[in-house]
Design an enzyme around this catalytic site. Structure first.
Site, PDB file in Angstrom:
ATOM      1  N   ARG A 145      -1.176   2.602 -11.211  1.00  8.15           N
ATOM      2  CA  ARG A 145      -1.240   3.758 -10.067  1.00  8.15           C
ATOM      3  C   ARG A 145      -0.513   4.751 -10.277  1.00  8.15           C
ATOM      4  O   ARG A 145       0.528   4.998  -9.849  1.00  8.15           O
ATOM      5  CB  ARG A 145      -0.634   2.689  -8.938  1.00  8.15           C
ATOM      6  CG  ARG A 145      -1.679   1.751  -8.659  1.00  8.15           C
ATOM      7  CD  ARG A 145      -0.884   0.674  -7.428  1.00  8.15           C
ATOM      8  NE  ARG A 145      -1.619   1.156  -6.108  1.00  8.15           N
ATOM      9  CZ  ARG A 145      -0.940   0.701  -4.862  1.00  8.15           C
ATOM     10  NH1 ARG A 145      -0.047  -0.039  -4.855  1.00  8.15           N
ATOM     11  NH2 ARG A 145      -1.762   1.372  -3.890  1.00  8.15           N
ATOM     12  N   PRO A 146      -0.721   5.626 -11.450  1.00 14.58           N
ATOM     13  CA  PRO A 146      -0.285   7.052 -11.398  1.00 14.58           C
ATOM     14  C   PRO A 146      -0.598   7.938 -10.369  1.00 14.58           C
ATOM     15  O   PRO A 146      -1.156   7.532  -9.230  1.00 14.58           O
ATOM     16  CB  PRO A 146      -1.002   7.487 -12.837  1.00 14.58           C
ATOM     17  CG  PRO A 146      -2.471   6.834 -12.810  1.00 14.58           C
ATOM     18  CD  PRO A 146      -2.331   5.522 -12.171  1.00 14.58           C
ATOM     19  N   MET A 147       0.055   9.290 -10.650  1.00 12.73           N
ATOM     20  CA  MET A 147      -0.073  10.180  -9.373  1.00 12.73           C
ATOM     21  C   MET A 147      -0.618  11.467  -9.745  1.00 12.73           C
ATOM     22  O   MET A 147      -0.603  12.597  -9.199  1.00 12.73           O
ATOM     23  CB  MET A 147       1.347  10.540  -9.062  1.00 12.73           C
ATOM     24  CG  MET A 147       1.920   9.473  -7.933  1.00 12.73           C
ATOM     25  SD  MET A 147       3.267   9.911  -7.012  1.00 12.73           S
ATOM     26  CE  MET A 147       2.668  11.517  -5.984  1.00 12.73           C
ATOM     27  N   ASP A 148      -1.523  11.241 -10.945  1.00 11.27           N
ATOM     28  CA  ASP A 148      -2.014  12.676 -11.546  1.00 11.27           C
ATOM     29  C   ASP A 148      -3.069  13.458 -10.631  1.00 11.27           C
ATOM     30  O   ASP A 148      -2.904  14.638 -10.660  1.00 11.27           O
ATOM     31  CB  ASP A 148      -2.815  12.408 -12.594  1.00 11.27           C
ATOM     32  CG  ASP A 148      -3.733  11.265 -12.592  1.00 11.27           C
ATOM     33  OD1 ASP A 148      -3.535  10.111 -11.825  1.00 11.27           O
ATOM     34  OD2 ASP A 148      -4.762  11.562 -13.357  1.00 11.27           O
ATOM     35  N   LEU A 149      -3.670  12.337  -9.706  1.00  8.84           N
ATOM     36  CA  LEU A 149      -4.507  13.355  -8.623  1.00  8.84           C
ATOM     37  C   LEU A 149      -3.621  14.011  -7.633  1.00  8.84           C
ATOM     38  O   LEU A 149      -4.232  15.107  -7.279  1.00  8.84           O
ATOM     39  CB  LEU A 149      -5.451  12.299  -8.231  1.00  8.84           C
ATOM     40  CG  LEU A 149      -6.318  11.532  -9.337  1.00  8.84           C
ATOM     41  CD1 LEU A 149      -7.056  10.478  -8.582  1.00  8.84           C
ATOM     42  CD2 LEU A 149      -7.574  12.633  -9.601  1.00  8.84           C
ATOM     43  N   ILE A 172     -11.325  -1.126  -8.508  1.00 13.00           N
ATOM     44  CA  ILE A 172     -10.498  -0.125  -8.056  1.00 13.00           C
ATOM     45  C   ILE A 172      -9.070  -0.200  -8.708  1.00 13.00           C
ATOM     46  O   ILE A 172      -8.565   0.673  -9.358  1.00 13.00           O
ATOM     47  CB  ILE A 172     -10.219  -0.086  -6.395  1.00 13.00           C
ATOM     48  CG1 ILE A 172     -11.443  -0.107  -5.711  1.00 13.00           C
ATOM     49  CG2 ILE A 172      -9.192   0.832  -5.929  1.00 13.00           C
ATOM     50  CD1 ILE A 172     -12.384   1.186  -5.943  1.00 13.00           C
ATOM     51  N   ARG A 181       4.971   2.264  -2.549  1.00 11.69           N
ATOM     52  CA  ARG A 181       4.407   3.382  -3.045  1.00 11.69           C
ATOM     53  C   ARG A 181       3.729   4.627  -1.904  1.00 11.69           C
ATOM     54  O   ARG A 181       3.914   5.628  -2.645  1.00 11.69           O
ATOM     55  CB  ARG A 181       2.987   2.859  -3.944  1.00 11.69           C
ATOM     56  CG  ARG A 181       2.085   3.818  -4.521  1.00 11.69           C
ATOM     57  CD  ARG A 181       1.058   3.497  -5.248  1.00 11.69           C
ATOM     58  NE  ARG A 181      -0.043   4.410  -5.420  1.00 11.69           N
ATOM     59  CZ  ARG A 181       0.204   5.337  -6.505  1.00 11.69           C
ATOM     60  NH1 ARG A 181       1.226   4.928  -7.576  1.00 11.69           N
ATOM     61  NH2 ARG A 181      -0.792   6.199  -6.732  1.00 11.69           N
ATOM     62  N   LYS A 210      -1.679  -0.586   9.006  1.00 10.62           N
ATOM     63  CA  LYS A 210      -0.633  -0.283   8.196  1.00 10.62           C
ATOM     64  C   LYS A 210      -0.983   1.076   7.431  1.00 10.62           C
ATOM     65  O   LYS A 210       0.069   2.117   7.400  1.00 10.62           O
ATOM     66  CB  LYS A 210      -0.423  -1.363   7.195  1.00 10.62           C
ATOM     67  CG  LYS A 210       0.459  -0.852   6.208  1.00 10.62           C
ATOM     68  CD  LYS A 210       0.810  -2.239   5.055  1.00 10.62           C
ATOM     69  CE  LYS A 210      -0.285  -2.283   4.082  1.00 10.62           C
ATOM     70  NZ  LYS A 210      -0.052  -1.561   2.908  1.00 10.62           N
ATOM     71  N   ASN A 211      -2.060   1.121   6.755  1.00 13.04           N
ATOM     72  CA  ASN A 211      -2.258   2.131   5.822  1.00 13.04           C
ATOM     73  C   ASN A 211      -2.718   3.437   6.390  1.00 13.04           C
ATOM     74  O   ASN A 211      -2.269   4.537   5.975  1.00 13.04           O
ATOM     75  CB  ASN A 211      -3.352   1.734   4.747  1.00 13.04           C
ATOM     76  CG  ASN A 211      -2.917   0.838   3.804  1.00 13.04           C
ATOM     77  OD1 ASN A 211      -1.683   0.695   3.572  1.00 13.04           O
ATOM     78  ND2 ASN A 211      -3.690   0.066   2.981  1.00 13.04           N
ATOM     79  N   ASP A 227      -8.769  -4.295  -0.753  1.00 10.32           N
ATOM     80  CA  ASP A 227      -7.795  -4.801  -0.038  1.00 10.32           C
ATOM     81  C   ASP A 227      -8.530  -6.313   0.621  1.00 10.32           C
ATOM     82  O   ASP A 227      -7.694  -7.018   1.365  1.00 10.32           O
ATOM     83  CB  ASP A 227      -7.235  -3.936   0.954  1.00 10.32           C
ATOM     84  CG  ASP A 227      -6.467  -2.914   0.460  1.00 10.32           C
ATOM     85  OD1 ASP A 227      -6.091  -3.176  -0.910  1.00 10.32           O
ATOM     86  OD2 ASP A 227      -6.187  -1.936   1.233  1.00 10.32           O
ATOM     87  N   CYS A 274       2.987  -1.076 -10.048  1.00  9.83           N
ATOM     88  CA  CYS A 274       3.139  -2.283  -9.294  1.00  9.83           C
ATOM     89  C   CYS A 274       2.226  -3.467  -9.697  1.00  9.83           C
ATOM     90  O   CYS A 274       1.325  -3.318 -10.586  1.00  9.83           O
ATOM     91  CB  CYS A 274       2.920  -1.764  -7.787  1.00  9.83           C
ATOM     92  SG  CYS A 274       1.187  -1.666  -7.449  1.00  9.83           S
ATOM     93  N   ARG A 281       5.135  -7.345   4.866  1.00 15.64           N
ATOM     94  CA  ARG A 281       4.829  -6.072   4.561  1.00 15.64           C
ATOM     95  C   ARG A 281       3.810  -5.583   5.289  1.00 15.64           C
ATOM     96  O   ARG A 281       3.480  -4.317   5.696  1.00 15.64           O
ATOM     97  CB  ARG A 281       4.650  -5.592   3.021  1.00 15.64           C
ATOM     98  CG  ARG A 281       6.028  -5.585   2.285  1.00 15.64           C
ATOM     99  CD  ARG A 281       5.683  -5.190   0.849  1.00 15.64           C
ATOM    100  NE  ARG A 281       5.335  -3.955   0.729  1.00 15.64           N
ATOM    101  CZ  ARG A 281       4.649  -3.334  -0.096  1.00 15.64           C
ATOM    102  NH1 ARG A 281       4.627  -3.728  -1.255  1.00 15.64           N
ATOM    103  NH2 ARG A 281       4.225  -1.949  -0.005  1.00 15.64           N
TER     104      ARG A 281
END
Ligand code: EPU
Length: 422
Positions: free
Chosen positions: A123-127, A330, A94, A22-23, A308, A118, A400
């Site tokens: 889970r930010p997106m700064d990176l 994580i 996401r 999936k990922n 996971d 979530c 999912r």
């Protein structure tokens, strides 16, 4: 909403085929946006998250043809006619944010909704943002959307991530393939899904070296072309089904995927007394000598123990001999399965990022519910070894990320069925 009912107590025997990851697939699909020629993925998994990514790509003007019952995805981004990833799609998944790098690199502009938090963490997106800004993009947050611009194109740079984020590495690597000059990404994620993405990008004509190590170097090219790429095996599905016979007893061969995809996880299963052996087709797992032994587990980036698989490991350790400590490093909120396992009789105490699990002889079936994908499957695994019936509600999370879970487990003798809901 559908539920899954598991009746515990049967040993498992037989083979379970492992699907494409999936990922990996969720990062490979947006790679189609980088080229006006077709990209075809084979060995794609049949999951609702893949359908969500399909809808997102289609909303941007890409064509996605699903063939061979979803195993093959033939994509073309010849005519992109929309550069906005809408909140309605992004909030569902996401990984939708993985269109940001490719759109920016190909079209010089992208508007992507911030995903929001979530169940497992903020889970930010700064990176992602810092990496793309280092490549010359101007990014602004307006009305919950990231507006990204690079009218004169992106330019290679040296980028060092403060954390080896999987998603940020994917976005930056994809964007850098079409940037002018060379990019060096330090502290890059090393997960097998990154290696798979790089293989695909290379097949499309990208010049990349160092995937699978902490430094990835990308030499930008003017354009990428079409390619056909097989999706790597799903190591999380593999690990999940390796735990099934470890909990229920018996012997199962997982077909597809090898121990190299899960080095730390295989070591921990071995320490817990589970027999794991490589076979020609994959991995054989058996538990012949009664209960597993307690082991301590700390989640880490690859090649460490995957976050996971933490919930599934907790399900195993809930009935191991002795006390285990699980440490989640994580995500800040990834123990929601603990109270549900406790409803089945598990003895677990959670303190911040640590969970102490005192193994009990046996769990007892109960109605349970989970708020994320890996937590849901851990409850099914727990149910396989429990006395009586476990009803797992809200299984849309499962769909999912796990293809036909009830079919795969019943094929090896588990008593499991899906009850259709409204
Ligand atoms: N993070 C930041 N800033 C960022 C990006 C990440 O602080 O800009 C933090 C996150 O909040 C988190 C940590 O870094 O605490 C790890 O995040 P990462 O970016 O590595 O994860 P991701 O790309 O969002 C992927 C998988 C997850 C998996 C993680 C870790 C996909 C589509 N998702 O997420 O998979 O848990 O890597 O291995 O690849 C799942 O399949 O159930 C799942 C959650």
């Amino acid at each position: 909403m559908d539920s899954i009912i598991v009746t515990g107590g049967t040993e498992l025997k037989g083979q379970i085929p492992i699907a494409g990851a999936k990922n990996a697939c969720l990062a490979l699909m947006p790679a189609t946006l980088l080229s006006d020629e077709p990209l075809t993925l084979t060995n794609a998994p049949r999951l609702s998250d893949i359908k969500t990514m399909t809808l997102l790509l289609e909303s941007l003007g890409a064509e996605v043809r699903s063939m061979q019952e979803g195993r093959v995805l033939a994509m073309s981004s010849h005519d992109l006619n929309n550069l906005t990833a809408d909140y309605d799609i992004v909030r569902k998944m996401r990984a939708s944010n993985l269109v940001l790098g490719p759109l920016l690199a190909r079209a010089g502009h992208a508007v992507v909704s911030l995903p929001g938090g979530c169940a497992i963490g903020a889970r930010p997106m700064d990176l992602h943002i810092a990496g793309l800004e280092a490549l010359g993009a101007q990014i602004e947050l307006k009305d919950g959307y990231l507006h990204a611009d690079a009218p004169k194109g992106l330019k290679g740079a040296v980028i060092e991530q403060r954390f080896a984020s999987v998603g940020a590495t994917e976005n930056i690597v994809m964007a850098a393939t079409l940037a002018k000059g060379s990019t060096v990404l330090k502290n890059a994620a090393r997960e097998p899904e990154i290696v798979d993405l790089v293989k695909c990008l290379r097949a499309m004509g990208a010049q990349i070296a160092g995937e699978g190590t902490a430094t990835i170097e990308i030499q930008g090219v003017d354009r990428l072309h079409g390619a056909t790429h097989p999706v790597v095996a799903d190591r999380i599905e593999l690990g999940t089904y390796m735990i099934a016979p470890a909990i229920a007893g018996g012997e199962v061969e997982l077909v597809g995927g090898g121990m190299d995809l899960l080095p730390a996880f295989c070591e921990k299963l071995d320490a817990a007394g589970i027999v794991v052996t490589p076979t020609e087709k994959g991995i054989r797992v058996s538990r012949s000598n009664g209960r597993a032994k307690a082991v301590d587990v700390k989640t880490e980036v690859f090649p460490g123990f995957p976050t996971d698989l933490q919930a599934q490991m907790m399900a195993l350790l809930a009935t191991a001999k002795g006390t285990s400590v699980l440490e989640e490093t994580i995500f800040e909120n990834r123990f929601m399965h603990a109270p549900e396992l406790m409803r089945m009789g598990a003895d677990i105490e959670v303190h911040g990022g640590h969970a102490t699990v005192k193994g009990v002889e046996r769990l007892k079936g109960a109605p349970v519910m989970a708020t994320d994908l890996r937590a849901s499957v851990s409850l099914i695994l727990a149910g396989l070894g429990a006395e009586g019936e476990t009803m797992v509600n809200r299984v849309y999370h499962l769909d999912r990320g796990y293809e036909r879970v009830e079919e795969k487990l019943s094929a090896v003798g588990a008593r499991i069925e899906r009850v259709k809901g409204e």
